[in-house]
Design a protein around this motif. Structure first.
Motif, PDB file in Angstrom:
ATOM      1  N   TYR A 274     -16.355  63.392  71.798  1.00 20.38           N
ATOM      2  CA  TYR A 274     -16.579  64.084  73.071  1.00 20.38           C
ATOM      3  C   TYR A 274     -15.457  65.073  73.417  1.00 20.38           C
ATOM      4  O   TYR A 274     -15.303  65.473  74.569  1.00 20.38           O
ATOM      5  N   ASN A 275     -14.692  65.459  72.388  1.00 19.87           N
ATOM      6  CA  ASN A 275     -13.725  66.539  72.510  1.00 19.87           C
ATOM      7  C   ASN A 275     -12.677  66.288  73.592  1.00 19.87           C
ATOM      8  O   ASN A 275     -12.320  67.187  74.364  1.00 19.87           O
ATOM      9  N   ALA A 276     -12.177  65.062  73.658  1.00 15.70           N
ATOM     10  CA  ALA A 276     -11.090  64.730  74.583  1.00 15.70           C
ATOM     11  C   ALA A 276      -9.797  64.593  73.793  1.00 15.70           C
ATOM     12  O   ALA A 276      -9.802  64.354  72.583  1.00 15.70           O
ATOM     13  N   MET A 277      -8.673  64.758  74.470  1.00 12.44           N
ATOM     14  CA  MET A 277      -7.370  64.597  73.838  1.00 12.44           C
ATOM     15  C   MET A 277      -6.858  63.193  74.110  1.00 12.44           C
ATOM     16  O   MET A 277      -6.688  62.802  75.261  1.00 12.44           O
ATOM     17  N   LEU A 278      -6.607  62.426  73.049  1.00 15.67           N
ATOM     18  CA  LEU A 278      -6.174  61.040  73.185  1.00 15.67           C
ATOM     19  C   LEU A 278      -4.649  60.953  73.162  1.00 15.67           C
ATOM     20  O   LEU A 278      -3.997  61.494  72.274  1.00 15.67           O
ATOM     21  N   TRP A 279      -4.118  60.225  74.116  1.00 15.64           N
ATOM     22  CA  TRP A 279      -2.669  60.046  74.264  1.00 15.64           C
ATOM     23  C   TRP A 279      -2.374  58.547  74.304  1.00 15.64           C
ATOM     24  O   TRP A 279      -2.911  57.832  75.145  1.00 15.64           O
ATOM     25  N   VAL A 280      -1.529  58.070  73.392  1.00 14.45           N
ATOM     26  CA  VAL A 280      -1.137  56.666  73.355  1.00 14.45           C
ATOM     27  C   VAL A 280       0.344  56.543  73.704  1.00 14.45           C
ATOM     28  O   VAL A 280       1.190  57.147  73.053  1.00 14.45           O
ATOM     29  N   ASP A 281       0.623  55.761  74.731  1.00 16.22           N
ATOM     30  CA  ASP A 281       1.994  55.472  75.139  1.00 16.22           C
ATOM     31  C   ASP A 281       2.363  54.105  74.562  1.00 16.22           C
ATOM     32  O   ASP A 281       1.941  53.077  75.075  1.00 16.22           O
ATOM     33  N   ASP A 282       3.144  54.102  73.482  1.00 21.26           N
ATOM     34  CA  ASP A 282       3.368  52.865  72.729  1.00 21.26           C
ATOM     35  C   ASP A 282       4.802  52.352  72.901  1.00 21.26           C
ATOM     36  O   ASP A 282       5.494  52.040  71.920  1.00 21.26           O
ATOM     37  N   CYS A 283       5.226  52.216  74.142  1.00 18.83           N
ATOM     38  CA  CYS A 283       6.587  51.754  74.430  1.00 18.83           C
ATOM     39  C   CYS A 283       6.881  50.385  73.834  1.00 18.83           C
ATOM     40  O   CYS A 283       7.993  50.129  73.368  1.00 18.83           O
ATOM     41  N   HIS A 284       5.898  49.488  73.867  1.00 16.68           N
ATOM     42  CA  HIS A 284       6.127  48.106  73.457  1.00 16.68           C
ATOM     43  C   HIS A 284       5.670  47.821  72.026  1.00 16.68           C
ATOM     44  O   HIS A 284       5.694  46.668  71.596  1.00 16.68           O
ATOM     45  N   GLY A 285       5.257  48.861  71.305  1.00 15.81           N
ATOM     46  CA  GLY A 285       4.794  48.663  69.939  1.00 15.81           C
ATOM     47  C   GLY A 285       5.715  49.249  68.894  1.00 15.81           C
ATOM     48  O   GLY A 285       6.045  48.598  67.893  1.00 15.81           O
ATOM     49  N   VAL A 286       6.168  50.484  69.116  1.00 20.16           N
ATOM     50  CA  VAL A 286       7.016  51.158  68.134  1.00 20.16           C
ATOM     51  C   VAL A 286       8.349  50.421  67.989  1.00 20.16           C
ATOM     52  O   VAL A 286       9.001  50.084  68.969  1.00 20.16           O
ATOM     53  N   GLY A 287       8.709  50.162  66.746  1.00 28.31           N
ATOM     54  CA  GLY A 287       9.929  49.430  66.437  1.00 28.31           C
ATOM     55  C   GLY A 287       9.692  47.954  66.199  1.00 28.31           C
ATOM     56  O   GLY A 287      10.506  47.286  65.561  1.00 28.31           O
ATOM     57  N   VAL A 288       8.575  47.437  66.698  1.00 26.21           N
ATOM     58  CA  VAL A 288       8.295  45.999  66.622  1.00 26.21           C
ATOM     59  C   VAL A 288       7.078  45.695  65.758  1.00 26.21           C
ATOM     60  O   VAL A 288       7.062  44.709  65.016  1.00 26.21           O
ATOM     61  N   MET A 289       6.060  46.537  65.842  1.00 28.18           N
ATOM     62  CA  MET A 289       4.788  46.243  65.181  1.00 28.18           C
ATOM     63  C   MET A 289       4.557  47.157  63.982  1.00 28.18           C
ATOM     64  O   MET A 289       5.058  48.285  63.928  1.00 28.18           O
ATOM     65  N   GLY A 290       3.770  46.657  63.048  1.00 32.74           N
ATOM     66  CA  GLY A 290       3.428  47.424  61.859  1.00 32.74           C
ATOM     67  C   GLY A 290       4.385  47.164  60.709  1.00 32.74           C
ATOM     68  O   GLY A 290       5.544  46.812  60.918  1.00 32.74           O
ATOM     69  N   ASP A 291       3.912  47.375  59.486  1.00 33.71           N
ATOM     70  CA  ASP A 291       4.729  47.125  58.301  1.00 33.71           C
ATOM     71  C   ASP A 291       6.010  47.949  58.306  1.00 33.71           C
ATOM     72  O   ASP A 291       7.056  47.492  57.847  1.00 33.71           O
ATOM     73  N   LYS A 292       5.918  49.166  58.809  1.00 35.43           N
ATOM     74  CA  LYS A 292       7.091  50.045  58.833  1.00 35.43           C
ATOM     75  C   LYS A 292       7.688  50.200  60.227  1.00 35.43           C
ATOM     76  O   LYS A 292       8.593  51.011  60.432  1.00 35.43           O
ATOM     77  N   GLY A 293       7.140  49.443  61.192  1.00 33.07           N
ATOM     78  CA  GLY A 293       7.682  49.498  62.540  1.00 33.07           C
ATOM     79  C   GLY A 293       7.208  50.671  63.360  1.00 33.07           C
ATOM     80  O   GLY A 293       7.789  50.974  64.405  1.00 33.07           O
ATOM     81  N   ARG A 294       6.151  51.318  62.926  1.00 33.01           N
ATOM     82  CA  ARG A 294       5.673  52.510  63.632  1.00 33.01           C
ATOM     83  C   ARG A 294       4.751  52.187  64.803  1.00 33.01           C
ATOM     84  O   ARG A 294       4.161  53.079  65.401  1.00 33.01           O
ATOM     85  N   GLY A 295       4.606  50.909  65.106  1.00 32.19           N
ATOM     86  CA  GLY A 295       3.860  50.526  66.291  1.00 32.19           C
ATOM     87  C   GLY A 295       2.400  50.245  66.042  1.00 32.19           C
ATOM     88  O   GLY A 295       1.960  50.001  64.914  1.00 32.19           O
TER      89      GLY A 295
END
Length: 330
Positions: free
Chosen positions: A140-161
């Motif tokens: 639907y041609n919207a711009m998606l914005w994710v605010d990942d304050c509590h994910g980046v550095g902690v989650m994911g194999d490489k810490g990318r949130g």
């Protein structure tokens, strides 16, 4: 991290002297921007003095009065305030309800829509299915914005949130923001995006242009923290182990009905009333455990809770003590 800040303070002083476009931007700021862009897998990053200012700045630079700002009902206050200062029409949907969000995207298809959601919700510890959200935004041609304050550095194999856990990138999430005050243990914030997006923020975001830049010692400390995040994955692995132990302990001692289990380091204990949350928080403090009682207006009425936040400095014995304190057996 402390030594990096000390060395930078000795060389540059502690203050930053001015806004980024005047005298506050240094080669150290640039180094952190380049390093964060490489780490996150985005073309470019710009630094802000705080997460609150970053969110205000993104919205103010991108939205006009006739635009729609679509948000999860439980988004952080900074995102709600961002809608107010832009004059854009705020459209909120029930927490994590992608169908309701998509209904908003379908309406008035020719109107520009900025859709903001958190990567990990700060008081609930849960996440939107961002793969589905990205598909809806693209459709639907919207711009998606994710605010990942509590994910980046902690989650994911490489810490990318959270994006790391869902194998997503800039192609699906054009705007990614976050703070350095959580997993990085420093201060300030960043926004990642395309070259055009970041240049737009630099030129149009009033909270960037007219705000004092991050002090160089803070930036240097953040560079060192980023290095640790990238080279010490055991910290993230340990948090996953602690999450498992916490869930296991809650189930073993009959706390499952109160615990709101998540896949993040944030594990809420739902106590409903303010009195119950304050009483349990005070008791835990006596036991040597700091857990804040979360009450309205931060959370809705009758949804008061303890916000358990796990980190890599804790040991399994600490989880055992926490569980015993939660059941009043310590």
């Amino acid at each position: 991290v402390i030594l990096a800040a000390h060395d930078a303070a000795s060389k540059f002083g502690f203050g930053s002297t001015g806004s980024p476009l005047m005298s506050g931007y240094t080669s150290v700021h640039q180094e952190l921007e380049f390093a964060m862009a490489d780490f996150l897998g985005y073309p470019r990053v710009v630094l802000f003095s705080s997460g609150y200012l970053a969110n205000l700045g993104v919205a103010q630079a991108l939205l006009k009065r006739e635009d729609w700002f679509i948000q999860d009902r439980l988004n952080h206050a900074s995102l709600i305030d961002a809608a107010q200062i832009t004059g854009a029409e705020l459209k909120r949907y029930p927490h994590l309800n992608n169908q309701k969000a998509e209904d908003l995207l379908k309406a008035d298809i020719n109107r520009f829509k900025l859709w903001a959601t958190e990567g990990v919700f700060s008081m609930d510890g849960d996440s939107h299915d961002l793969f589905i959200a990205a598909l809806s935004a693209h459709t639907y041609n919207a711009m998606l914005w994710v605010d990942d304050c509590h994910g980046v550095g902690v989650m994911g194999d490489k810490g990318r949130g959270v994006l790391d856990t869902m194998t997503l990138s800039q192609a699906e999430v054009p705007i990614l923001s976050g703070t350095f005050g959580k997993a990085f243990g420093t201060a300030g914030a960043y926004v990642a995006g395309s070259d055009d997006l970041i240049e737009t923020l630099i030129q149009k975001s009033r909270t960037y242009k007219y705000n004092t830049a991050l002090p160089v010692p803070v930036v240097a400390a953040t560079l060192k923290a980023l290095e640790i995040i990238q080279t010490e994955p055991w910290r993230r692995e340990k948090i996953l182990e602690l999450i498992h132990l916490f869930k296991q302990g809650c189930e073993q001692y009959g706390l499952s009905d109160l615990a709101k289990f998540t896949n993040s380091a944030i594990q809420p204990i739902m106590l409903k009333t303010e009195a119950a949350a304050l009483e349990k928080s005070a008791y835990l403090k006596q036991c040597g455990i700091i857990t804040t009682a979360i009450r309205p207006p931060t959370v809705p009425k009758n949804q008061c809770r303890l916000r358990i936040t796990l980190n890599s400095e804790l040991e399994s014995e600490d989880i055992d003590v926490l569980i015993q304190c939660l059941i009043g057996n310590y």
